[in-house]
Design an enzyme around this catalytic site. Structure first.
Site, short mmCIF file in Angstrom:
data_model
loop_
_atom_site.label_atom_id
_atom_site.label_comp_id
_atom_site.label_asym_id
_atom_site.label_seq_id
_atom_site.Cartn_x
_atom_site.Cartn_y
_atom_site.Cartn_z
N ASP A 1 -26.46 -21.70 -2.86
CA ASP A 1 -26.35 -22.66 -3.95
C ASP A 1 -24.88 -22.97 -4.21
O ASP A 1 -24.17 -22.16 -4.80
CB ASP A 1 -27.02 -22.05 -5.19
CG ASP A 1 -26.84 -22.92 -6.43
OD1 ASP A 1 -26.37 -24.07 -6.27
OD2 ASP A 1 -27.17 -22.48 -7.53
N GLU B 1 3.39 -12.59 6.20
CA GLU B 1 3.92 -11.29 5.77
C GLU B 1 3.47 -11.01 4.34
O GLU B 1 4.23 -11.16 3.39
CB GLU B 1 5.46 -11.30 5.83
CG GLU B 1 6.03 -11.58 7.20
CD GLU B 1 7.56 -11.66 7.20
OE1 GLU B 1 8.18 -11.38 6.14
OE2 GLU B 1 8.13 -12.01 8.25
N GLU C 1 2.55 -9.08 0.97
CA GLU C 1 2.92 -7.85 0.27
C GLU C 1 1.89 -7.55 -0.80
O GLU C 1 1.23 -8.46 -1.30
CB GLU C 1 4.30 -8.01 -0.38
CG GLU C 1 5.40 -8.22 0.65
CD GLU C 1 6.74 -8.60 0.02
OE1 GLU C 1 7.76 -8.40 0.69
OE2 GLU C 1 6.76 -9.10 -1.12
N GLU D 1 8.00 -1.55 0.64
CA GLU D 1 8.89 -2.66 0.25
C GLU D 1 9.91 -2.18 -0.78
O GLU D 1 9.97 -1.02 -1.14
CB GLU D 1 8.05 -3.82 -0.29
CG GLU D 1 7.78 -4.90 0.75
CD GLU D 1 9.06 -5.48 1.34
OE1 GLU D 1 10.09 -5.55 0.66
OE2 GLU D 1 9.02 -5.86 2.53
N GLU E 1 4.10 -3.72 2.60
CA GLU E 1 3.97 -4.94 3.39
C GLU E 1 3.42 -4.59 4.76
O GLU E 1 3.79 -3.58 5.35
CB GLU E 1 5.35 -5.61 3.56
CG GLU E 1 5.30 -6.89 4.39
CD GLU E 1 6.67 -7.52 4.58
OE1 GLU E 1 7.03 -7.83 5.74
OE2 GLU E 1 7.40 -7.70 3.59
N HIS F 1 5.57 -14.42 2.92
CA HIS F 1 6.38 -15.32 3.75
C HIS F 1 5.51 -15.88 4.87
O HIS F 1 4.69 -15.16 5.44
CB HIS F 1 7.57 -14.58 4.36
CG HIS F 1 8.55 -14.08 3.35
ND1 HIS F 1 9.65 -13.33 3.68
CD2 HIS F 1 8.60 -14.22 2.00
CE1 HIS F 1 10.33 -13.03 2.59
NE2 HIS F 1 9.70 -13.56 1.55
N ARG G 1 19.75 -15.19 3.24
CA ARG G 1 18.35 -14.86 2.97
C ARG G 1 17.84 -15.39 1.64
O ARG G 1 16.72 -15.12 1.25
CB ARG G 1 18.15 -13.34 3.02
CG ARG G 1 18.18 -12.80 4.43
CD ARG G 1 18.09 -11.30 4.48
NE ARG G 1 17.80 -10.84 5.85
CZ ARG G 1 16.57 -10.66 6.30
NH1 ARG G 1 15.52 -10.90 5.54
NH2 ARG G 1 16.38 -10.23 7.54
N GLU H 1 10.83 -19.93 8.46
CA GLU H 1 10.18 -18.97 7.57
C GLU H 1 10.23 -19.49 6.14
O GLU H 1 11.29 -19.57 5.53
CB GLU H 1 10.90 -17.61 7.65
CG GLU H 1 10.27 -16.56 6.75
CD GLU H 1 11.05 -15.25 6.71
OE1 GLU H 1 10.43 -14.22 6.39
OE2 GLU H 1 12.27 -15.25 6.97
N ARG I 1 9.76 -18.90 2.42
CA ARG I 1 9.84 -17.63 1.68
C ARG I 1 9.26 -17.71 0.27
O ARG I 1 9.26 -16.73 -0.46
CB ARG I 1 11.30 -17.16 1.63
CG ARG I 1 11.89 -16.91 3.01
CD ARG I 1 13.35 -16.51 2.98
NE ARG I 1 13.57 -15.34 2.15
CZ ARG I 1 14.01 -15.37 0.90
NH1 ARG I 1 14.32 -16.52 0.33
NH2 ARG I 1 14.17 -14.26 0.22
#
Length: 447
Positions: free
Chosen positions: A55, A134, A136, A191, A198, A247, A319, A336, A338
């Site tokens: 349903d 990735e 976490e 982490e 992670e 990520h 970063r 990547e 982030r």
């Protein structure tokens, strides 16, 4: 790459060999919640003939009562047996797509939607969109009734070793279970924040990656429970420590199997395709944030000082930006993203970032905002000079950006977009009406 699609005979044989008694038929709703229908194994033929009905009106964001009958079509490349036994026999699961009674794919199914966007990508000449996630998560202790507390299981830090970490055994068990289920786990570690873990698994094509994320969440929660923990993918469960991200490492592959983001002759060894795709990610960043960071709590993570990105910029070296370009080249060339967090519906999030990148390719967008210095130490004026915009700071602002962006809206299609906006507008309105402890502490006596 394409996974093996098991034939009916192969499935029947596996059911026999592995003593499977139950089938867990899984699909994902609008909000990214895994839904499942449990069937006795006697229903296997009915399932393989696409005859299992449910349903749709009972599922959030699906359909109204009058059009509620839906069918589950199993994707037989996702068949696997869970590596833990149940007291009444083992359980196998298969991920399904949702179809309407007329035999057409249902537009409100996020998995069907991702397939649609991938089809557009193939029409543009690409073979695969590969994603390496990735995710976490935090492990919290549970109380004697099994309810989650906010007590962490440890006081460890990034990459810390046992014996001080009771979550280590739990995480090892998670990795073993995933490997038994065919996952290629690349890394699993503690982490930065206490209680935070992670697990990174090898990239796969977009649809399989989204399926893997959903399977991963289910496995993590199931095994954590056995250890007396509650695993949460909430982006920011505690104030003052890092939140949990997811990520997304992404790369487009050409028909010949080569990485379309790599170019030997460029100074950074990135192709025009990579730069234009990056241009799309920059241009639409504020809008897809609503999809990649879809809950009120997501925006408690996207603040300065906790490693999560806050500004729309990219870099090959530092970063802090929204998109980082890791140093691998050749087949490993990738972008990547982030900002995404694990509360995102992976099917919708991957479709949104792919659509943003494809828009960059269709319109040859330049990848502005390459920033190699630390953005967090810049003044507001310096950021303005470089045209570095902020990511939205609330779900409300992210939704406003999404509503104004036809490209990212098209990544969801009309049905999903309308349901999403309605659900999220309601969620934010409910949050606005809630008076928090923080407010009482700060204002009750002062005013």
């Amino acid at each position: 790459m394409g996974k093996h699609v098991f034939t009916k005979d192969e499935v029947r044989q596996m059911v026999k060999d592995e003593d499977i008694h139950f089938l867990r038929v899984m699909f994902t709703d609008l909000l990214g919640t895994i839904k499942s229908v449990d069937l006795p194994v006697s229903q296997l033929d009915k399932l393989m003939d696409n005859k299992i009905m449910f349903d749709g009106s009972s599922i959030d964001g699906f359909v109204r009562i009058e059009e509620s009958d839906m069918y589950l079509y199993p994707d037989m490349s996702t068949w696997l047996a869970f590596p833990w036994g149940a007291e009444h026999g083992k359980v196998a699961r298969v991920i399904c797509s949702v179809y309407k009674t007329d035999g057409t794919p249902f537009e409100g199914d996020p998995r069907n939607n991702l397939k649609r966007v991938l089809e557009d990508m193939r029409k543009m000449g690409f073979k695969d969109f590969n994603i390496g996630p990735e995710p976490e998560f935090f492990l919290f202790k549970t109380d004697e009734k099994g309810n989650p507390t906010t007590n962490l299981n440890d006081k460890e830090n990034y990459f810390d070793m046992e014996p001080a970490d009771p979550g280590e055994d739990c995480r090892r068990d998670i990795v073993l279970a995933l490997e038994k289920m065919g996952f290629d786990v690349e890394a699993a570690h503690h982490e930065v924040a206490p209680g935070q873990h992670e697990v990174d698994f090898k990239y796969s094509d977009a649809l399989e990656a989204a399926d893997n994320i959903q399977t991963f969440k289910f496995v993590v929660k199931t095994i954590a429970k056995k250890y007396g923990f509650h695993a949460t993918f909430m982006p920011k469960p505690l104030s003052g420590i890092n939140g949990s991200g997811m990520h997304l490492n992404m790369s487009l592959f050409s028909q010949d199997g080569s990485n379309a983001f790599f170019d030997e002759n460029d100074k950074d060894k990135l192709s025009a395709t990579a730069y234009h795709f990056l241009g799309g990610l920059m241009k639409h960043a504020r809008s897809y944030t609503a999809i990649c960071n879809p809950i009120v709590n997501s925006y408690k993570r996207l603040v300065p000082g906790y490693e999560a990105p806050v500004y729309v910029a990219w870099s090959t070296s530092n970063r802090s930006p929204l998109v980082r370009i890791p140093s691998d080249r050749g087949m490993g060339t990738r972008l990547e993203l982030r900002s995404a967090d694990p509360s995102a519906n992976p099917y919708l999030a991957i479709a949104a970032v792919l659509e943003a990148g494809l828009d960059g390719l269709r319109n040859n967008l330049p990848p502005i905002h390459n920033v190699d210095e630390n953005i967090y130490t810049m003044t507001k004026g310096e950021r303005a000079e470089k045209d570095i915009r902020d990511l939205p700071d609330t779900l409300h602002n992210a939704l406003k950006s999404l509503a104004a962006d036809e490209v990212i809206k098209s990544s969801m299609g009309e049905h999903l977009y309308n349901s999403f906006m309605e659900a999220k507008t309601r969620e934010y309105a409910s949050y606005r009406q809630h008076v928090s402890d923080w407010e009482r502490q700060h204002y009750l006596e002062q005013y």
